[in-house]
Enzyme design. Structure first.
Site, short mmCIF file in Angstrom:
data_model
loop_
_atom_site.label_atom_id
_atom_site.label_comp_id
_atom_site.label_asym_id
_atom_site.label_seq_id
_atom_site.Cartn_x
_atom_site.Cartn_y
_atom_site.Cartn_z
N GLU A 95 0.85 -1.20 0.00
CA GLU A 95 0.00 0.00 0.00
C GLU A 95 0.88 1.25 0.00
O GLU A 95 1.98 1.25 0.55
CB GLU A 95 -0.91 -0.08 1.24
CG GLU A 95 -1.75 1.14 1.55
CD GLU A 95 -2.84 1.44 0.53
OE1 GLU A 95 -2.51 1.55 -0.66
OE2 GLU A 95 -4.00 1.60 0.93
N ASP A 96 0.39 2.34 -0.60
CA ASP A 96 1.17 3.58 -0.62
C ASP A 96 1.16 4.26 0.75
O ASP A 96 2.20 4.60 1.29
CB ASP A 96 0.65 4.54 -1.71
CG ASP A 96 -0.85 4.83 -1.62
OD1 ASP A 96 -1.53 4.22 -0.77
OD2 ASP A 96 -1.35 5.67 -2.39
N ASP A 99 -3.87 5.83 6.15
CA ASP A 99 -4.36 7.07 6.75
C ASP A 99 -5.39 6.66 7.81
O ASP A 99 -5.03 6.30 8.93
CB ASP A 99 -4.94 7.89 5.60
CG ASP A 99 -5.47 9.23 6.00
OD1 ASP A 99 -4.91 9.87 6.87
OD2 ASP A 99 -6.48 9.68 5.42
N GLY A 101 -6.98 3.95 7.66
CA GLY A 101 -6.84 2.49 7.75
C GLY A 101 -8.02 1.75 7.11
O GLY A 101 -8.00 0.52 6.99
N PHE A 148 -1.36 16.36 3.89
CA PHE A 148 -1.65 15.70 2.62
C PHE A 148 -0.38 15.73 1.76
O PHE A 148 0.19 16.80 1.52
CB PHE A 148 -2.80 16.40 1.90
CG PHE A 148 -3.30 15.62 0.73
CD1 PHE A 148 -4.18 14.56 0.91
CD2 PHE A 148 -2.86 15.92 -0.56
CE1 PHE A 148 -4.61 13.81 -0.18
CE2 PHE A 148 -3.30 15.17 -1.64
CZ PHE A 148 -4.17 14.12 -1.45
N ARG A 161 1.89 12.28 -9.47
CA ARG A 161 2.30 10.90 -9.17
C ARG A 161 3.73 10.63 -9.61
O ARG A 161 4.41 9.77 -9.08
CB ARG A 161 1.38 9.91 -9.88
CG ARG A 161 -0.04 9.88 -9.36
CD ARG A 161 -0.76 8.67 -9.93
NE ARG A 161 -2.20 8.77 -9.79
CZ ARG A 161 -2.89 8.39 -8.73
NH1 ARG A 161 -2.27 7.91 -7.68
NH2 ARG A 161 -4.20 8.50 -8.70
P1 5GP Z 1 -7.33 5.32 4.24
O1 5GP Z 1 -8.38 4.37 3.77
O2 5GP Z 1 -6.25 4.67 5.08
O3 5GP Z 1 -7.95 6.51 4.94
O4 5GP Z 1 -6.68 5.97 2.99
C1 5GP Z 1 -5.83 5.30 2.18
C2 5GP Z 1 -5.79 5.89 0.80
O5 5GP Z 1 -6.10 7.29 0.80
C3 5GP Z 1 -4.40 5.79 0.26
O6 5GP Z 1 -4.23 4.59 -0.44
C4 5GP Z 1 -4.29 7.00 -0.63
O7 5GP Z 1 -4.76 6.70 -1.91
C5 5GP Z 1 -5.22 8.02 0.00
N1 5GP Z 1 -4.47 8.97 0.84
C6 5GP Z 1 -4.45 9.03 2.20
N2 5GP Z 1 -3.66 10.02 2.62
C7 5GP Z 1 -3.16 10.61 1.50
C8 5GP Z 1 -2.23 11.68 1.28
O8 5GP Z 1 -1.68 12.34 2.18
N3 5GP Z 1 -1.96 11.98 -0.02
C9 5GP Z 1 -2.52 11.31 -1.07
N4 5GP Z 1 -2.17 11.69 -2.29
N5 5GP Z 1 -3.37 10.27 -0.89
C10 5GP Z 1 -3.68 9.93 0.38
#
Ligand code: 5GP
Length: 173
Positions: A95-96, A99, A101, A148, A161
């Site tokens: 995963e990238d 956040d 989760g 962000f 990207r």
């Molecule tokens: P989660 O489900 O954990 O809240 O979010 C995960 C997804 O939200 C990540 O795979 C990513 O695509 C996006 N995301 C969360 N934080 C960031 C951020 O700081 N920058 C960007 N570009 N995408 C984010």
């Protein structure tokens, strides 16, 4: 919009990615790995990571999204599922950024239902203070503050990207 100075430089990223790949290589000696990248954000990290892993390896991808601009929608959409049958396989989810989760937790659940012999998670970035659901991360690149970020696969409206580093993204008013 303003892209600030790198939060993580290309050199720092490449060094850490190699360390993660070495850890993974040690842990999976004599096993075959199915590395699953979560698109689109993880594409660059995934490509860099797998090229340094030294065990037999197959790749597959899941396409998921939960963000609109810089805000999470709280609703995770899976646009495209795995091609490989994961039953009995050692799966590494890549995963990238984690956040809230929610994305990882949902994808983990979906894969676990398919009966892999093991499932581990490698996340490039961890925005720990934003966590809403507890999700295990076995290999973690960097813990970052609640900002962000863009670059190294991560986007704002599908831009940035291709930056080879991570920057904090600020919208100009
Ligand atoms: P989660 O489900 O954990 O809240 O979010 C995960 C997804 O939200 C990540 O795979 C990513 O695509 C996006 N995301 C969360 N934080 C960031 C951020 O700081 N920058 C960007 N570009 N995408 C984010």
């Amino acid at each position: 919009m303003i892209i600030g100075k790198p939060l993580l430089s290309t050199e720092e990223i490449q060094k850490r990615v190699r360390q993660l790949a070495e850890e993974i290589t040690e842990d999976y000696q004599d096993r075959e790995l199915l590395a699953v990248g979560i698109l689109r954000g993880a594409f660059m990290f995934f490509a860099d990571l797998v090229r340094h892993i030294r065990v037999p390896l197959k790749v597959d991808f899941i396409v998921a999204s939960s963000y609109v601009k810089t805000e999470t929608t709280g609703e995770v959409k899976i646009h495209c599922d795995l091609r490989e049958d994961v039953r009995g396989k050692d799966v590494l989810l890549v995963e990238d950024i984690v956040d809230t989760g929610l994305t990882l937790s949902l994808i983990r659940k979906k894969i676990l239902e398919k009966g892999p012999s093991s499932l581990k998670v490698c996340a490039f970035l961890d925005k720990r203070e934003r966590r809403v659901v507890d999700v295990p991360i076995d290999y973690r690149g960097f813990v970052i503050p609640n900002e962000f970020v863009v670059g190294y696969g991560l986007d704002y409206e599908d831009q940035y990207r291709n930056l080879p580093y991570i920057s904090i993204f600020k919208k100009s008013i």
